[in-house]
Design a protein around this motif. Sequence first.
Motif, PDB file in Angstrom:
ATOM      1  N   LEU A 418       0.810  -1.217   0.000  1.00  0.00           N
ATOM      2  CA  LEU A 418       0.000   0.000   0.000  1.00  0.00           C
ATOM      3  C   LEU A 418       0.836   1.256   0.000  1.00  0.00           C
ATOM      4  CD1 LEU A 418      -1.839   0.646   3.380  1.00  0.00           C
ATOM      5  CD2 LEU A 418       0.363  -0.464   3.142  1.00  0.00           C
ATOM      6  N   ALA A 419       2.167   1.085  -0.061  1.00  0.00           N
ATOM      7  CA  ALA A 419       3.053   2.230  -0.308  1.00  0.00           C
ATOM      8  C   ALA A 419       2.863   3.373   0.687  1.00  0.00           C
ATOM      9  CB  ALA A 419       2.866   2.733  -1.735  1.00  0.00           C
ATOM     10  N   MET A 420       2.666   3.040   1.955  1.00  0.00           N
ATOM     11  CA  MET A 420       2.601   4.102   2.957  1.00  0.00           C
ATOM     12  C   MET A 420       3.995   4.516   3.399  1.00  0.00           C
ATOM     13  SD  MET A 420      -0.600   3.644   5.535  1.00  0.00           S
ATOM     14  CE  MET A 420      -0.322   5.217   6.342  1.00  0.00           C
ATOM     15  N   ASN A 421       4.978   3.669   3.131  1.00  0.00           N
ATOM     16  CA  ASN A 421       6.351   4.034   3.469  1.00  0.00           C
ATOM     17  C   ASN A 421       7.060   4.427   2.165  1.00  0.00           C
ATOM     18  OD1 ASN A 421       6.848   1.663   2.147  1.00  0.00           O
ATOM     19  ND2 ASN A 421       7.842   0.639   3.835  1.00  0.00           N
ATOM     20  N   ALA A 422       8.380   4.352   2.145  1.00  0.00           N
ATOM     21  CA  ALA A 422       9.115   4.825   0.970  1.00  0.00           C
ATOM     22  C   ALA A 422       9.079   3.846  -0.204  1.00  0.00           C
ATOM     23  CB  ALA A 422      10.561   5.106   1.368  1.00  0.00           C
ATOM     24  N   ASP A 423       8.555   2.636   0.006  1.00  0.00           N
ATOM     25  CA  ASP A 423       8.546   1.620  -1.053  1.00  0.00           C
ATOM     26  C   ASP A 423       7.343   1.862  -1.955  1.00  0.00           C
ATOM     27  OD1 ASP A 423      10.514   0.708   0.647  1.00  0.00           O
ATOM     28  OD2 ASP A 423       9.272  -0.875   1.520  1.00  0.00           O
ATOM     29  N   LYS A 424       7.583   2.412  -3.118  1.00  0.00           N
ATOM     30  CA  LYS A 424       6.450   2.690  -3.998  1.00  0.00           C
ATOM     31  C   LYS A 424       6.836   2.694  -5.465  1.00  0.00           C
ATOM     32  CE  LYS A 424       5.714   6.433  -1.606  1.00  0.00           C
ATOM     33  NZ  LYS A 424       5.320   7.713  -1.032  1.00  0.00           N
ATOM     34  N   LEU A 425       5.806   2.645  -6.295  1.00  0.00           N
ATOM     35  CA  LEU A 425       6.018   2.695  -7.744  1.00  0.00           C
ATOM     36  C   LEU A 425       6.053   4.140  -8.201  1.00  0.00           C
ATOM     37  CD1 LEU A 425       3.416   0.055  -9.017  1.00  0.00           C
ATOM     38  CD2 LEU A 425       5.836  -0.281  -8.462  1.00  0.00           C
ATOM     39  N   GLY A 426       6.779   4.388  -9.274  1.00  0.00           N
ATOM     40  CA  GLY A 426       6.721   5.674  -9.934  1.00  0.00           C
ATOM     41  C   GLY A 426       5.548   5.669 -10.908  1.00  0.00           C
ATOM     42  N   ALA A 427       5.148   6.858 -11.339  1.00  0.00           N
ATOM     43  CA  ALA A 427       4.013   6.965 -12.265  1.00  0.00           C
ATOM     44  C   ALA A 427       4.319   6.193 -13.552  1.00  0.00           C
ATOM     45  CB  ALA A 427       3.730   8.424 -12.571  1.00  0.00           C
ATOM     46  N   GLY A 428       3.377   5.401 -13.993  1.00  0.00           N
ATOM     47  CA  GLY A 428       3.512   4.665 -15.244  1.00  0.00           C
ATOM     48  C   GLY A 428       4.263   3.352 -15.133  1.00  0.00           C
ATOM     49  N   GLU A 429       4.861   3.072 -13.985  1.00  0.00           N
ATOM     50  CA  GLU A 429       5.638   1.835 -13.858  1.00  0.00           C
ATOM     51  C   GLU A 429       4.734   0.617 -13.665  1.00  0.00           C
ATOM     52  OE1 GLU A 429       9.763   3.616 -11.916  1.00  0.00           O
ATOM     53  OE2 GLU A 429       8.340   2.626 -10.612  1.00  0.00           O
TER      54      GLU A 429
END
Lengths: 475, 215
Positions: A418-429
């Motif tokens: 759920l990307a509440m921390n720093a682990d997240k996708l960039g736009a379009g990835e």
Amino acid sequence: MSGQTLYDKLWQNHLIEARDDGSALIYIDLQLIHEVTSPQAFEGLRLAGRKPWRRDAILAVPDHNISTDSAERAAGVAAIADPVSRLQVQTLDENCADFDLVKFEMNDVRQGIVHVVGPEQGATLPGMTVVCGDSHTSTHGALGALAHGIGTSEVEHVLATQTLIQKKMKNMLVRIDGQLQPGVTAKDVALAVIGKIGTAGGTGCAIEFGGQVIRDMSMEGRMTLCNMSIEAGARAGMVAVDDTTIDYVKGRPYAPAGEMWDVAVSAWRELHSDPDAQFDTVVELAGEEIKPQVTWGTSPEMVVPVDGSVPDPAAFSDATRRAAATRALEYMGLAAGTPITDIKLDRVFIGSCTNSRIEDLRAAAAVVKGRRVADSIKQAMVVPGSGQVKKQAEAEGLDRIFIDAGLEWREPGCSMCLAMNADKLGAGEHCASTSNRNFEGRQGFGGRTHLVSPAMAAAAAVAGHFVDVRDWKEV
Amino acid sequence: MKAFTVENGLVAPMDRANVDTDLIIPKQFLKSIKRSGFGPNLFDELRYLDEGQPGQDCSARPINPEFPLNFPRYAGASILLARENFGCGSSREHAPWALEDYGFRCIIAPSFADIFYNNCFKNGLLPIELDVQLVDRLFGEMYASEGYQLTVDLQRQRVVTPSGEEIAFEVDAFRRHCLLEGLDDIGLTLQREDAIRAFEAQWRERSPWLFDAIR
């Protein structure tokens, strides 16, 4: 009179009183608490001058917004980089200290995703009612418990009264007979069920999963399946107690021992639907027919087998579904007719309360062993579900297999699910993810999630695009 | 909790099925330890063109001119017209908090996800399920007539359209009672403390392993 379903029995055992208006007061045996949905509940309790009803029915653990980076984690709560996240974790710590509740600290080896921790510690037991301010609480139904997510007002209600006001749900049986093909897992079963009944198919129901495939399934697999009941619209999913359940529970820290164990086991042996029990709905799938599944859209029901293609929205007869599919393809940047195996990936996430248990990590490790993550993949991460899972995986050398293959080996938490921390996708990835929701923005603003099993995610990491793990040759 | 009796208000559309709670209020705003202030971030990813951050002044952000809630004609709406399975996904009560904080008092849809539906009632927000064709017709009427308003009467369980047509809706008696009176149900449940204690005593007798393990 016909027999009772498992859900009927669990309901009846916990019924304090039924009211004329159709509502009922039911008793709650265990409440699991995490940092995101509890602060307002504790605040409400304090404002009303109330205290938790039973402190031995509560277990707290931070999981949603903590870092999975080893260096940041090692520095402790005070060093959480994001000040808003830090305050939320500190607030959980303070609330648990003020009300004298058992809580696993962020760096305790028992810490992890609340739905991995509960069963692992034997806090979740067969026959219980379990709640948590998190919709994936349905996971715990795998142990033959009645478990479901609640909102923060209800978190406060359970803290203050040890009860919930409920309406009885309907009974749905999802029966999967036969046998799964090699390479097909509980995750594929969950996605195939959702693909069949839709994300609202189980609304208002408690789902019991049954049939030979379920009887043959490990506890980890059953947890994956029950976890995703909510993605089929059902608040609760469950599996009857059998030897697999009892063997799993035995010896866990909070599980009964000695003479009490034998008494408990004899009570737990009753936790199955009677042969003549009636279900309001029965859904059947043949185990042999289930293939590895991949979602192509922005709802878990937008799913096809790996050997399929992205559907053409024009093929949907229903106008609302057609509009949803059109919008989903636009968001996902996919063209109708694209073979699933042609979808190129940017990131891979192996983790979440759905798929971060030891069996999941073993399956992923077996696929990547002796191979390398494709150069086109920006990041592939493995986030174990708990400190115990991490320790076990390291004892088996799985961490080395992942690291040698070019995957990151992280600290336990909810992470990129759920990307509440720093682990997240960039736009379009595009991401091959073992998590549970492919909603717009779920894994990061503009991120494009494809839900798959751990083995499928691992194979995609090596190939750089989706591949049918049934064709995978181990090195 | 704010009581709900009669709401007469402007209607705004959320014209897509399976609106999930991530869409209603994205995860970065869940880090708040408060219960209020979520309104400016309701439907954040649809409403604004940039990625929202907690604590930011939203008045300076670029708004999405194509998102209906940003149209002047829907400004000040208090009734949201939506499609099937509204509120699916996570159990976050931040979703009804955001809708309520924005100014909505009522959501009309053909169906709702269970947990969201339940959470609404705890926050003075009335979710109304109406037949799918009926909802479709209300969408049509709303689009055709700027300033389209509905009256929602919880006491009588009726939605009244501008033409005076009355549409009956169902709601649980207990939830209706709590909403009409603005009651805190913890207080109500604690009136049954003796029944809870009595249940607990026999349950402990039957299942002693469920007690005193976590300490």
